[in-house]
Motif scaffolding. Sequence first.
Motif, PDB file in Angstrom:
ATOM      1  N   GLU A 154       7.133  -0.836  10.497  1.00  0.00           N
ATOM      2  CA  GLU A 154       6.229  -1.840  11.057  1.00  0.00           C
ATOM      3  C   GLU A 154       6.870  -2.494  12.272  1.00  0.00           C
ATOM      4  OE1 GLU A 154       4.752  -6.007   9.395  1.00  0.00           O
ATOM      5  OE2 GLU A 154       3.778  -4.305   8.397  1.00  0.00           O
TER       6      GLU A 154
ATOM      7  N   VAL B 174      -1.596 -11.415  18.342  1.00  0.00           N
ATOM      8  CA  VAL B 174      -0.650 -10.834  17.403  1.00  0.00           C
ATOM      9  C   VAL B 174      -1.126  -9.406  17.165  1.00  0.00           C
ATOM     10  CG1 VAL B 174       0.272 -10.881  15.073  1.00  0.00           C
ATOM     11  CG2 VAL B 174      -0.127 -13.018  16.295  1.00  0.00           C
ATOM     12  N   SER B 175      -0.250  -8.454  17.393  1.00  0.00           N
ATOM     13  CA  SER B 175      -0.572  -7.045  17.174  1.00  0.00           C
ATOM     14  C   SER B 175       0.493  -6.452  16.271  1.00  0.00           C
ATOM     15  CB  SER B 175      -0.593  -6.282  18.496  1.00  0.00           C
ATOM     16  OG  SER B 175      -1.465  -6.882  19.409  1.00  0.00           O
ATOM     17  N   ILE B 176       0.079  -5.569  15.394  1.00  0.00           N
ATOM     18  CA  ILE B 176       1.022  -4.941  14.467  1.00  0.00           C
ATOM     19  C   ILE B 176       0.787  -3.437  14.455  1.00  0.00           C
ATOM     20  CG2 ILE B 176       1.861  -4.837  12.085  1.00  0.00           C
ATOM     21  CD1 ILE B 176       0.628  -7.640  11.676  1.00  0.00           C
TER      22      ILE B 176
ATOM     23  N   ARG C  22       1.833  -0.079  12.274  1.00  0.00           N
ATOM     24  CA  ARG C  22       2.346   0.216  10.935  1.00  0.00           C
ATOM     25  C   ARG C  22       2.196   1.707  10.653  1.00  0.00           C
ATOM     26  NH1 ARG C  22       0.135  -3.428   6.203  1.00  0.00           N
ATOM     27  NH2 ARG C  22       1.699  -4.831   7.046  1.00  0.00           N
TER      28      ARG C  22
ATOM     29  N   ARG D  49       5.867  -5.766  14.942  1.00  0.00           N
ATOM     30  CA  ARG D  49       4.946  -6.857  15.278  1.00  0.00           C
ATOM     31  C   ARG D  49       5.203  -7.303  16.700  1.00  0.00           C
ATOM     32  NH1 ARG D  49       3.060  -9.926  10.465  1.00  0.00           N
ATOM     33  NH2 ARG D  49       3.502  -8.557   8.722  1.00  0.00           N
ATOM     34  N   ASN D  50       4.113  -7.592  17.405  1.00  0.00           N
ATOM     35  CA  ASN D  50       4.205  -8.083  18.766  1.00  0.00           C
ATOM     36  C   ASN D  50       3.529  -9.447  18.821  1.00  0.00           C
ATOM     37  OD1 ASN D  50       4.590  -8.206  21.555  1.00  0.00           O
ATOM     38  ND2 ASN D  50       2.603  -7.285  21.949  1.00  0.00           N
ATOM     39  N   TYR D  51       4.314 -10.486  19.048  1.00  0.00           N
ATOM     40  CA  TYR D  51       3.769 -11.833  19.207  1.00  0.00           C
ATOM     41  C   TYR D  51       3.808 -12.150  20.687  1.00  0.00           C
ATOM     42  CZ  TYR D  51       4.732 -12.112  14.245  1.00  0.00           C
ATOM     43  OH  TYR D  51       4.773 -11.869  12.905  1.00  0.00           O
TER      44      TYR D  51
END
Length: 163
Positions: A105, A90-92, A94, A107-109
């Motif tokens: 923001e 999980v990468s975010i 921001r 998010r990369n799941y």
Amino acid sequence: SGQTLESTGGLPTWVTGAAAGGSTSGWIISRASSASISTGAFIGINWLEEELDTDNYHSTVTASSLVTITVAGTYLFTFQCDLQSSAADVSILRLLENDSTSFGEQRNYGGGDSPIFSISAIRRFATTGATITPTVLVRTANVLRGSSGALQLAKFSGWRLGP
């Protein structure tokens, strides 16, 4: 007369707008070298290369992880990076104003090697002296992949659109 009434907290004054075609005030900063990213906390990226910096928004020497707004106005922000990892993660990304207010923001799941993701076209009014910091959070160890030339994998830009 083509002027607008503006105030930055002091006495309002009449200001002549930018020439036709919009403002030419902005920055494009990037990172050519890769960097390890620690886990579990948002961190700022030290931007080491400047492709454009019209109004001294950024310094590669001090506080290189942020820009300081030098001209109040409405800005368009973009931020992108490429994270190398061998595991799903999980990468975010921001965007923070003054190290406290989050206004963008992504998010990369998922994961695997080199997911490239970005925050694009965030429009926001920023006051003179405000700092804007792009940050990254990863759950497991990662590497921010740097690059140079025409294709820059880690890049942060901002353009002043007007008052």
